[in-house]
Design a protein around this motif. Structure first.
Motif, mmCIF file in Angstrom:
data_model
loop_
_atom_site.group_PDB
_atom_site.id
_atom_site.type_symbol
_atom_site.label_atom_id
_atom_site.label_comp_id
_atom_site.label_asym_id
_atom_site.label_seq_id
_atom_site.Cartn_x
_atom_site.Cartn_y
_atom_site.Cartn_z
ATOM 1 N N ALA A 194 58.671 59.369 37.660
ATOM 2 C CA ALA A 194 59.448 58.150 37.881
ATOM 3 C C ALA A 194 58.522 56.946 37.792
ATOM 4 O O ALA A 194 57.344 57.026 38.133
ATOM 5 N N TYR A 195 59.060 55.825 37.300
ATOM 6 C CA TYR A 195 58.234 54.621 37.230
ATOM 7 C C TYR A 195 59.112 53.375 37.312
ATOM 8 O O TYR A 195 60.301 53.402 37.030
ATOM 9 N N THR A 196 58.471 52.280 37.733
ATOM 10 C CA THR A 196 59.125 50.970 37.813
ATOM 11 C C THR A 196 58.313 49.975 37.004
ATOM 12 O O THR A 196 57.079 49.990 37.058
ATOM 13 N N GLN A 197 59.003 49.111 36.273
ATOM 14 C CA GLN A 197 58.303 48.097 35.507
ATOM 15 C C GLN A 197 59.091 46.786 35.518
ATOM 16 O O GLN A 197 60.287 46.768 35.798
ATOM 17 N N THR A 198 58.376 45.699 35.232
ATOM 18 C CA THR A 198 59.007 44.387 35.109
ATOM 19 C C THR A 198 59.623 44.286 33.726
ATOM 20 O O THR A 198 58.922 44.365 32.720
ATOM 21 N N VAL A 199 60.933 44.117 33.669
ATOM 22 C CA VAL A 199 61.625 44.013 32.386
ATOM 23 C C VAL A 199 61.643 42.565 31.903
ATOM 24 O O VAL A 199 61.395 42.281 30.732
ATOM 25 N N VAL A 200 61.946 41.638 32.805
ATOM 26 C CA VAL A 200 61.958 40.207 32.473
ATOM 27 C C VAL A 200 61.221 39.468 33.582
ATOM 28 O O VAL A 200 61.548 39.613 34.761
ATOM 29 N N GLY A 201 60.220 38.685 33.197
ATOM 30 C CA GLY A 201 59.414 37.981 34.188
ATOM 31 C C GLY A 201 60.128 36.826 34.862
ATOM 32 O O GLY A 201 59.867 36.520 36.025
ATOM 33 N N LYS A 202 61.034 36.179 34.137
ATOM 34 C CA LYS A 202 61.767 35.053 34.706
ATOM 35 C C LYS A 202 63.071 34.874 33.951
ATOM 36 O O LYS A 202 63.076 34.668 32.740
ATOM 37 N N ALA A 203 64.183 34.961 34.661
ATOM 38 C CA ALA A 203 65.505 34.796 34.058
ATOM 39 C C ALA A 203 66.339 33.877 34.942
ATOM 40 O O ALA A 203 66.286 33.973 36.172
ATOM 41 N N LYS A 204 67.102 32.993 34.334
ATOM 42 C CA LYS A 204 67.939 32.060 35.089
ATOM 43 C C LYS A 204 69.276 32.704 35.425
ATOM 44 O O LYS A 204 69.893 33.355 34.576
ATOM 45 N N VAL A 205 69.709 32.522 36.648
ATOM 46 C CA VAL A 205 71.026 32.989 37.085
ATOM 47 C C VAL A 205 72.072 31.983 36.612
ATOM 48 O O VAL A 205 72.051 30.815 36.999
ATOM 49 N N LEU A 206 72.991 32.434 35.759
ATOM 50 C CA LEU A 206 74.057 31.566 35.258
ATOM 51 C C LEU A 206 75.304 31.633 36.136
ATOM 52 O O LEU A 206 76.038 30.649 36.247
ATOM 53 N N ALA A 207 75.535 32.787 36.736
ATOM 54 C CA ALA A 207 76.726 32.939 37.576
ATOM 55 C C ALA A 207 76.505 34.075 38.551
ATOM 56 O O ALA A 207 75.765 35.025 38.276
ATOM 57 N N VAL A 208 77.137 33.968 39.702
ATOM 58 C CA VAL A 208 77.192 35.073 40.661
ATOM 59 C C VAL A 208 78.664 35.380 40.882
ATOM 60 O O VAL A 208 79.431 34.509 41.297
ATOM 61 N N GLY A 209 79.058 36.592 40.559
ATOM 62 C CA GLY A 209 80.482 36.883 40.549
ATOM 63 C C GLY A 209 81.147 35.984 39.523
ATOM 64 O O GLY A 209 80.701 35.883 38.389
ATOM 65 N N ALA A 210 82.206 35.285 39.926
ATOM 66 C CA ALA A 210 82.903 34.367 39.031
ATOM 67 C C ALA A 210 82.471 32.922 39.245
ATOM 68 O O ALA A 210 82.996 32.016 38.595
ATOM 69 N N ALA A 211 81.520 32.674 40.131
ATOM 70 C CA ALA A 211 81.079 31.310 40.431
ATOM 71 C C ALA A 211 79.969 30.907 39.474
ATOM 72 O O ALA A 211 78.958 31.603 39.354
ATOM 73 N N VAL A 212 80.141 29.775 38.787
ATOM 74 C CA VAL A 212 79.142 29.297 37.836
ATOM 75 C C VAL A 212 78.402 28.072 38.363
ATOM 76 O O VAL A 212 77.530 27.544 37.686
ATOM 77 N N THR A 213 78.752 27.623 39.566
ATOM 78 C CA THR A 213 78.020 26.530 40.207
ATOM 79 C C THR A 213 77.790 26.888 41.667
ATOM 80 O O THR A 213 78.527 27.687 42.251
ATOM 81 N N THR B 93 79.858 37.783 49.315
ATOM 82 C CA THR B 93 79.299 38.891 48.559
ATOM 83 C C THR B 93 79.762 38.827 47.118
ATOM 84 O O THR B 93 80.916 38.540 46.839
ATOM 85 N N TYR B 94 78.850 39.078 46.193
ATOM 86 C CA TYR B 94 79.193 39.185 44.780
ATOM 87 C C TYR B 94 78.778 40.564 44.296
ATOM 88 O O TYR B 94 77.843 41.177 44.822
ATOM 89 N N ARG B 95 79.478 41.052 43.301
ATOM 90 C CA ARG B 95 79.195 42.387 42.787
ATOM 91 C C ARG B 95 78.472 42.351 41.448
ATOM 92 O O ARG B 95 77.990 43.371 40.970
#
Length: 267
Positions: free
Chosen positions: A159-178, A209-211
């Protein structure tokens, strides 16, 4: 005889008053007509405009032009300068020759998520829980690190863990975009006694809570995250506001009783 004279005088006075009133009315009417015909500078579409065009693009591509239109034909919210709708996009199509109005513009977050996706990126959603999604504390505009953990299967025994993306912007959580929409949802949850979209066992006043969390990613990073989501598990880690993208460490592998950096295993 005297009464006749009084009647004549009264008639003359009334006639004079009527003449003054009529003159004032005519002057006022002429003033109103002149005001209604006064030319007003407004922006007019020079061709059919599709939904989603930004105010800045309308000016840069000369899709609109300033024209003088009689005030009587100008809507109360007519746009006379692109500054009045800066950073907004057309929410509805506009036909050639139509005046631009403020009611036809919206901010990208209101018009739809596609207008909030940075150029050359794609929006990709990942499913999360309270642990993988930073305890429900993420908000649109945050930056996160994306980790992927791959567990042993019939072929891979490590088993192993790695960083897939070093920095990504959150555009939405659930259906909320702001962030405002996220806060509004939390307030609604409180008003409903914490029953709406609440955590299992949660109480009123907790964060909403967002899914799912939707990230802005390059096409290549999107492929990596999609693969990690299907084959392994994805975890998000919140970065400090305005933090630089951290360096990606070597993957950490589990071999035997200890976790070992991948570089040491392949020696």
């Amino acid at each position: 005889m005297r009464s006749k004279i009084l009647i004549v005088v009264a008639a003359l006075v009334l006639g004079g008053v009527a003449a003054v009133v009529a003159a004032q009315y005519l002057r006022s009417a002429r003033t109103d007509i002149a005001a209604m015909n006064e030319p007003v500078a407004v922006l007019v579409a020079q061709q059919d405009l599709p939904r989603g065009v930004s105010a800045e693009e309308l000016i840069a591509k000369k899709l609109v032009a300033e024209e003088k239109v009689p005030r009587q034909w100008v809507a109360a919210d007519a746009v006379s300068s692109a500054r009045l709708v800066a950073n907004q996009v057309l929410a509805v199509p506009v036909g050639k020759g139509e005046l631009l109005t403020k009611s036809r513009f919206q901010y990208p977050s209101e018009a739809g998520l596609s207008y909030s996706v940075p150029q050359d990126l794609v929006a990709l959603s990942v499913d999360v829980d309270d642990v993988k999604g930073v305890a429900g504390l993420l908000k649109p505009g945050d930056n996160v690190v994306v980790y992927a953990t791959f567990k042993p299967d019939g072929q891979a025994k490590t088993a192993y863990t790695q960083t897939v993306v070093g920095k990504a912007k959150v555009l939405a959580v659930g259906a909320a975009v702001t962030a405002e929409q996220t806060n509004a949802g939390a307030d609604e949850q409180k008003d409903s006694g914490g029953l709406l979209n609440s955590r299992s066992g949660g109480t009123a006043g907790e964060e909403l809570t967002y899914r799912t969390v939707t990230l802005g990613l390059s096409v290549e990073d999107g492929e990596r995250v999609a693969f990690a989501r299907e084959i392994g598990e994805v975890h998000l880690a919140l970065l400090a506001q305005n933090a630089q993208e951290p360096k990606k460490p070597a993957p950490v592998w589990f071999k035997g009783p200890v976790y070992t950096p991948f570089a040491q295993i392949v020696k």
